[in-house]
Design a protein around this motif. Structure first.
Motif, mmCIF file in Angstrom:
data_model
loop_
_atom_site.group_PDB
_atom_site.id
_atom_site.type_symbol
_atom_site.label_atom_id
_atom_site.label_comp_id
_atom_site.label_asym_id
_atom_site.label_seq_id
_atom_site.Cartn_x
_atom_site.Cartn_y
_atom_site.Cartn_z
ATOM 1 N N TYR A 37 -4.714 -13.607 -31.434
ATOM 2 C CA TYR A 37 -4.097 -14.785 -32.030
ATOM 3 C C TYR A 37 -5.112 -15.903 -31.935
ATOM 4 O O TYR A 37 -6.067 -15.821 -31.163
ATOM 5 C CB TYR A 37 -2.817 -15.166 -31.289
ATOM 6 C CG TYR A 37 -1.679 -14.190 -31.492
ATOM 7 C CD1 TYR A 37 -1.709 -12.919 -30.915
ATOM 8 C CD2 TYR A 37 -0.558 -14.535 -32.249
ATOM 9 C CE1 TYR A 37 -0.672 -12.014 -31.111
ATOM 10 C CE2 TYR A 37 0.492 -13.642 -32.440
ATOM 11 C CZ TYR A 37 0.420 -12.393 -31.870
ATOM 12 O OH TYR A 37 1.459 -11.502 -32.064
ATOM 13 N N TYR A 94 -7.116 -15.969 -28.693
ATOM 14 C CA TYR A 94 -6.434 -15.448 -27.515
ATOM 15 C C TYR A 94 -6.132 -13.959 -27.693
ATOM 16 O O TYR A 94 -5.596 -13.546 -28.729
ATOM 17 C CB TYR A 94 -5.116 -16.179 -27.281
ATOM 18 C CG TYR A 94 -5.267 -17.638 -26.956
ATOM 19 C CD1 TYR A 94 -5.249 -18.614 -27.953
ATOM 20 C CD2 TYR A 94 -5.418 -18.061 -25.635
ATOM 21 C CE1 TYR A 94 -5.385 -19.964 -27.648
ATOM 22 C CE2 TYR A 94 -5.550 -19.400 -25.320
ATOM 23 C CZ TYR A 94 -5.532 -20.343 -26.339
ATOM 24 O OH TYR A 94 -5.663 -21.674 -26.025
ATOM 25 N N ASN A 96 -3.910 -10.766 -26.806
ATOM 26 C CA ASN A 96 -2.515 -10.509 -26.442
ATOM 27 C C ASN A 96 -2.332 -9.013 -26.244
ATOM 28 O O ASN A 96 -2.777 -8.211 -27.074
ATOM 29 C CB ASN A 96 -1.586 -11.024 -27.541
ATOM 30 C CG ASN A 96 -0.138 -10.646 -27.300
ATOM 31 O OD1 ASN A 96 0.326 -9.588 -27.728
ATOM 32 N ND2 ASN A 96 0.574 -11.507 -26.603
ATOM 33 N N ARG A 98 0.546 -6.008 -25.047
ATOM 34 C CA ARG A 98 1.877 -5.574 -24.632
ATOM 35 C C ARG A 98 1.725 -4.179 -24.046
ATOM 36 O O ARG A 98 1.137 -3.279 -24.672
ATOM 37 C CB ARG A 98 2.845 -5.545 -25.810
ATOM 38 C CG ARG A 98 4.285 -5.313 -25.399
ATOM 39 C CD ARG A 98 5.226 -5.356 -26.581
ATOM 40 N NE ARG A 98 5.070 -4.196 -27.432
ATOM 41 C CZ ARG A 98 4.625 -4.233 -28.683
ATOM 42 N NH1 ARG A 98 4.271 -5.388 -29.210
ATOM 43 N NH2 ARG A 98 4.541 -3.134 -29.416
ATOM 44 N N GLU A 107 4.303 -8.573 -21.529
ATOM 45 C CA GLU A 107 3.324 -9.119 -22.459
ATOM 46 C C GLU A 107 2.373 -10.015 -21.699
ATOM 47 O O GLU A 107 2.792 -10.782 -20.823
ATOM 48 C CB GLU A 107 4.027 -9.905 -23.560
ATOM 49 C CG GLU A 107 3.107 -10.401 -24.658
ATOM 50 C CD GLU A 107 3.883 -11.109 -25.763
ATOM 51 O OE1 GLU A 107 4.887 -11.762 -25.442
ATOM 52 O OE2 GLU A 107 3.488 -10.996 -26.931
ATOM 53 N N TRP A 109 -1.338 -12.575 -21.884
ATOM 54 C CA TRP A 109 -2.257 -13.366 -22.695
ATOM 55 C C TRP A 109 -3.565 -13.580 -21.950
ATOM 56 O O TRP A 109 -3.570 -13.800 -20.741
ATOM 57 C CB TRP A 109 -1.655 -14.730 -23.023
ATOM 58 C CG TRP A 109 -0.508 -14.668 -23.980
ATOM 59 C CD1 TRP A 109 0.816 -14.564 -23.675
ATOM 60 C CD2 TRP A 109 -0.589 -14.709 -25.410
ATOM 61 N NE1 TRP A 109 1.557 -14.536 -24.833
ATOM 62 C CE2 TRP A 109 0.730 -14.627 -25.903
ATOM 63 C CE3 TRP A 109 -1.642 -14.807 -26.330
ATOM 64 C CZ2 TRP A 109 1.016 -14.637 -27.262
ATOM 65 C CZ3 TRP A 109 -1.354 -14.822 -27.670
ATOM 66 C CH2 TRP A 109 -0.034 -14.735 -28.144
#
Length: 119
Positions: A37, A94, A96, A98, A107, A109
């Motif tokens: 992201y 960023y 990410n 999961r 999740e 970051w």
């Protein structure tokens, strides 16, 4: 505890390329999906690209044909190859992730890595 380590950001001229990487580490951790992201100054965070453990990818329309996401499941690592970069790609990127530790899905970051594209 799962940690994400990002690398690869920097300053590049328009038309140039950068490659981001992100590795998730943690005892018994297994990733289900990973992605990138980005957040530009004054704008909300937006999806760039994601990839599932099975290799299914998804891209924002703004990066299709220029960015390629790939993953290494064995290493819990995701890469983002960014080509033909534009000034509007300037943002903090960023990672990410999961994933699961045994049956518990969470999740995570990364801390973010700056990408700056000069015109």
């Amino acid at each position: 505890q799962v940690q994400l380590v990002e690398s690869g950001g920097g300053l590049v001229q328009a038309g140039g390329s950068l490659r981001l990487s992100c590795t998730a580490s943690g005892r018994f951790f297994s990733s289900d999906a990973m992605g990138w992201y980005r957040q530009a100054t004054g704008k909300p965070r937006e999806l760039v690209a994601t990839i599932t453990r099975g290799g299914v990818t998804n891209y924002a329309d703004s990066v299709k044909g220029r960015f390629t996401i790939s993953g290494d499941n064995a290493k819990n690592t995701v890469y983002l190859q960014m080509n033909s970069l534009k000034p509007e790609d300037t943002a903090i990127y960023y990672c990410n992730v999961r994933g699961r530790v045994f049956a518990v899905t969470s999740e995570y970051w990364g801390q973010g890595t700056q990408v700056t594209v000069s015109s």
